[in-house]
Design a protein around this motif. Structure first.
Motif, PDB file in Angstrom:
ATOM      1  N   TRP A 261       0.843  -1.202   0.000  1.00 20.32           N
ATOM      2  CA  TRP A 261       0.000   0.000   0.000  1.00 20.32           C
ATOM      3  C   TRP A 261       0.876   1.249   0.000  1.00 20.32           C
ATOM      4  CZ3 TRP A 261      -1.151   4.596   2.035  1.00 20.32           C
ATOM      5  CH2 TRP A 261      -2.452   5.106   1.890  1.00 20.32           C
ATOM      6  N   ILE A 262       1.904   1.236   0.838  1.00 22.09           N
ATOM      7  CA  ILE A 262       2.788   2.401   0.953  1.00 22.09           C
ATOM      8  C   ILE A 262       3.528   2.655  -0.352  1.00 22.09           C
ATOM      9  CG2 ILE A 262       4.856   3.281   2.116  1.00 22.09           C
ATOM     10  CD1 ILE A 262       3.837   1.848   4.665  1.00 22.09           C
ATOM     11  N   ASP A 263       4.029   1.609  -0.966  1.00 22.36           N
ATOM     12  CA  ASP A 263       4.727   1.778  -2.243  1.00 22.36           C
ATOM     13  C   ASP A 263       3.807   2.407  -3.292  1.00 22.36           C
ATOM     14  OD1 ASP A 263       7.077   0.739  -1.274  1.00 22.36           O
ATOM     15  OD2 ASP A 263       6.745  -1.281  -2.064  1.00 22.36           O
ATOM     16  N   ALA A 264       2.566   1.937  -3.342  1.00 23.43           N
ATOM     17  CA  ALA A 264       1.617   2.481  -4.314  1.00 23.43           C
ATOM     18  C   ALA A 264       1.250   3.923  -3.976  1.00 23.43           C
ATOM     19  CB  ALA A 264       0.363   1.619  -4.363  1.00 23.43           C
ATOM     20  N   ALA A 265       1.197   4.254  -2.684  1.00 23.72           N
ATOM     21  CA  ALA A 265       0.824   5.611  -2.271  1.00 23.72           C
ATOM     22  C   ALA A 265       1.845   6.641  -2.739  1.00 23.72           C
ATOM     23  CB  ALA A 265       0.675   5.674  -0.749  1.00 23.72           C
ATOM     24  N   ARG A 266       3.116   6.229  -2.796  1.00 21.61           N
ATOM     25  CA  ARG A 266       4.159   7.178  -3.216  1.00 21.61           C
ATOM     26  C   ARG A 266       3.953   7.655  -4.650  1.00 21.61           C
ATOM     27  NH1 ARG A 266       7.939   3.159  -0.914  1.00 21.61           N
ATOM     28  NH2 ARG A 266       8.384   3.770   1.243  1.00 21.61           N
ATOM     29  N   ALA A 267       3.303   6.815  -5.463  1.00 27.04           N
ATOM     30  CA  ALA A 267       3.128   7.165  -6.873  1.00 27.04           C
ATOM     31  C   ALA A 267       1.689   7.576  -7.207  1.00 27.04           C
ATOM     32  CB  ALA A 267       3.532   5.981  -7.745  1.00 27.04           C
ATOM     33  N   ALA A 268       0.853   7.720  -6.179  1.00 25.37           N
ATOM     34  CA  ALA A 268      -0.577   7.943  -6.418  1.00 25.37           C
ATOM     35  C   ALA A 268      -0.950   9.403  -6.626  1.00 25.37           C
ATOM     36  CB  ALA A 268      -1.394   7.374  -5.248  1.00 25.37           C
ATOM     37  N   GLY A 269      -0.031  10.336  -6.334  1.00 26.01           N
ATOM     38  CA  GLY A 269      -0.336  11.745  -6.535  1.00 26.01           C
ATOM     39  C   GLY A 269      -0.575  12.524  -5.254  1.00 26.01           C
ATOM     40  N   PHE A 270      -0.348  11.912  -4.087  1.00 24.87           N
ATOM     41  CA  PHE A 270      -0.453  12.656  -2.835  1.00 24.87           C
ATOM     42  C   PHE A 270       0.690  13.666  -2.748  1.00 24.87           C
ATOM     43  CE2 PHE A 270      -2.397   8.516  -1.517  1.00 24.87           C
ATOM     44  CZ  PHE A 270      -3.672   8.993  -1.245  1.00 24.87           C
ATOM     45  N   ARG A 271       0.396  14.849  -2.241  1.00 23.02           N
ATOM     46  CA  ARG A 271       1.438  15.849  -2.047  1.00 23.02           C
ATOM     47  C   ARG A 271       2.407  15.392  -0.967  1.00 23.02           C
ATOM     48  NH1 ARG A 271      -2.296  20.769  -0.958  1.00 23.02           N
ATOM     49  NH2 ARG A 271      -0.931  20.787   0.869  1.00 23.02           N
ATOM     50  N   GLU A 272       3.663  15.849  -1.082  1.00 26.65           N
ATOM     51  CA  GLU A 272       4.699  15.434  -0.130  1.00 26.65           C
ATOM     52  C   GLU A 272       4.351  15.841   1.294  1.00 26.65           C
ATOM     53  OE1 GLU A 272       9.487  16.035   0.754  1.00 26.65           O
ATOM     54  OE2 GLU A 272       8.594  16.834  -1.091  1.00 26.65           O
ATOM     55  N   ASP A 273       3.735  17.004   1.463  1.00 27.71           N
ATOM     56  CA  ASP A 273       3.392  17.454   2.814  1.00 27.71           C
ATOM     57  C   ASP A 273       2.147  16.761   3.356  1.00 27.71           C
ATOM     58  OD1 ASP A 273       1.979  18.947   0.789  1.00 27.71           O
ATOM     59  OD2 ASP A 273       1.235  20.269   2.370  1.00 27.71           O
ATOM     60  N   VAL A 274       1.397  16.091   2.482  1.00 29.24           N
ATOM     61  CA  VAL A 274       0.170  15.407   2.898  1.00 29.24           C
ATOM     62  C   VAL A 274       0.450  13.966   3.325  1.00 29.24           C
ATOM     63  CG1 VAL A 274      -2.025  14.473   2.010  1.00 29.24           C
ATOM     64  CG2 VAL A 274      -1.405  16.868   1.597  1.00 29.24           C
ATOM     65  N   LEU A 275       1.399  13.311   2.709  1.00 25.19           N
ATOM     66  CA  LEU A 275       1.684  11.910   3.018  1.00 25.19           C
ATOM     67  C   LEU A 275       1.958  11.659   4.507  1.00 25.19           C
ATOM     68  CD1 LEU A 275       3.712  10.607  -0.047  1.00 25.19           C
ATOM     69  CD2 LEU A 275       1.591   9.650   0.858  1.00 25.19           C
ATOM     70  N   PRO A 276       2.769  12.498   5.178  1.00 26.84           N
ATOM     71  CA  PRO A 276       2.975  12.253   6.610  1.00 26.84           C
ATOM     72  C   PRO A 276       1.692  12.345   7.425  1.00 26.84           C
ATOM     73  CG  PRO A 276       4.667  13.723   5.757  1.00 26.84           C
ATOM     74  CD  PRO A 276       3.622  13.588   4.686  1.00 26.84           C
ATOM     75  N   LEU A 277       0.768  13.198   7.004  1.00 25.77           N
ATOM     76  CA  LEU A 277      -0.513  13.309   7.705  1.00 25.77           C
ATOM     77  C   LEU A 277      -1.307  12.022   7.562  1.00 25.77           C
ATOM     78  CD1 LEU A 277      -1.576  16.905   6.541  1.00 25.77           C
ATOM     79  CD2 LEU A 277      -0.434  16.274   8.681  1.00 25.77           C
TER      80      LEU A 277
END
Length: 311
Positions: A261-277
């Motif tokens: 899931w995490i690997d896919a999330a990196r390429a899904a279009g989430f902003r860098e500042d949003v991923l930690p949230l």
């Protein structure tokens, strides 16, 4: 709370316990698990609770652990909430115990809920209207909700399509209509002190969940059950903007592994500042994990995230 958010990579709010440490597998439940494994193209060998804990510890991910009590809905014996609470207490640096109580148990279920919270450290609850054959706002469930609201705890409600029953004759006899997110709206209104987590992107009713999370301050969404590469575009859009503090990482283990899931999330279009949230900060706040220095937490989260990504 024993879990230190600054020392973990993420918090997975959606992890299933499917194999009891003490009791044999229920044959009715086994049929549903097998069908779900086929639907998700997942390993049919279901991990034990100790195996799950070891896996998440190796990944340095804290997680909410629960079963689903659907004894009335499909006639399958549940895994005991007390079993989960007891083993979580032995691993309280990484395991957050949630309970599941069949809504149709009403006041008797409320007694169990209170005991689990006040004497066994349970920190939240899971409801699955489809498997429990119960409208989320059926008044029979309200005594249980009252206990949850009294203690200010979160409750996860399954929403959207369900892999449980998919491919079985007549869908295994379970009704998808109880997974419609808007059915939970009455619960959010009637119990404003209960934090509600709408599980999964809620397809085919995704926009209902987004609307509720925008409208109700006590409604959140977990992003479990789907790989982020398949998320409807509006989920990414709102996660990056108006709902960036309302989205939570969830895998749906064991059907989806957290690292995939995490690997896919990196390429899904989430902003860098949003991923930690999404990965940790929102869940830490929702679950009541006290952080002394928020700036340190945010910096630590980003550092761990970049390290895990190889940066």
């Amino acid at each position: 709370m024993p879990i230190d958010p600054s020392k973990i990579l993420a918090i997975d709010v959606h992890v299933h316990a499917e194999v009891s440490c003490h009791d044999p597998e229920d044959p009715v439940m086994a049929k549903f698990f097998d069908a779900a494994s086929t639907y998700f193209k997942a390993d049919r060998k279901r991990p034990t609770i100790p195996e799950t804990i070891a896996y998440y510890r190796a990944q340095n991910i804290a997680f909410c652990l629960f079963t689903v009590d659907c004894e009335s809905g499909i006639g399958a014996k549940r895994i005991s909430n007390y079993e989960i609470a007891d083993i979580a207490a032995e691993h309280d640096d990484i395991v957050i115990p949630f309970a599941s109580i069949d809504p149709r148990k009403g006041k008797f279920g409320a007694r169990e809920a209170r005991d689990l919270v006040e004497h066994h450290g349970v920190r939240g609850f899971k409801f699955h209207g489809i498997m429990q054959d119960c409208h989320p706002a059926d008044r029979v469930a309200y005594p249980i909700y009252e206990v949850i609201a009294e203690h200010g705890l979160p409750a996860i409600f399954h929403t959207g399509h369900s892999g449980m029953g998919t491919g079985m004759k007549g869908g295994g006899g379970v009704r998808l209509k109880y997974g419609q997110p808007i059915l939970v709206d009455d619960v959010a209104v009637d119990f404003p002190d209960m934090k509600i987590i709408l599980a999964h992107p809620s397809w085919p009713w995704t926009d209902e969940s987004l609307s509720m999370a925008l409208h109700k301050d006590n409604v959140f969404m977990d992003l479990s059950g789907w790989s982020p590469k398949y998320f409807p575009k509006q989920v990414i859009q709102y996660a990056n903007t108006q709902l960036k503090h309302k989205m939570l990482f969830g895998s749906d283990w064991p059907l989806i592994r957290p690292e995939k899931w995490i690997d896919a999330a990196r390429a899904a279009g989430f902003r860098e500042d949003v991923l930690p949230l999404i990965m940790k900060d929102n869940a830490a706040k929702l679950l009541g994990h006290r952080v002394i220095d928020l700036a340190t937490l945010v910096h630590g989260t980003k550092s761990l995230w970049r390290f895990n990504a190889g940066g």
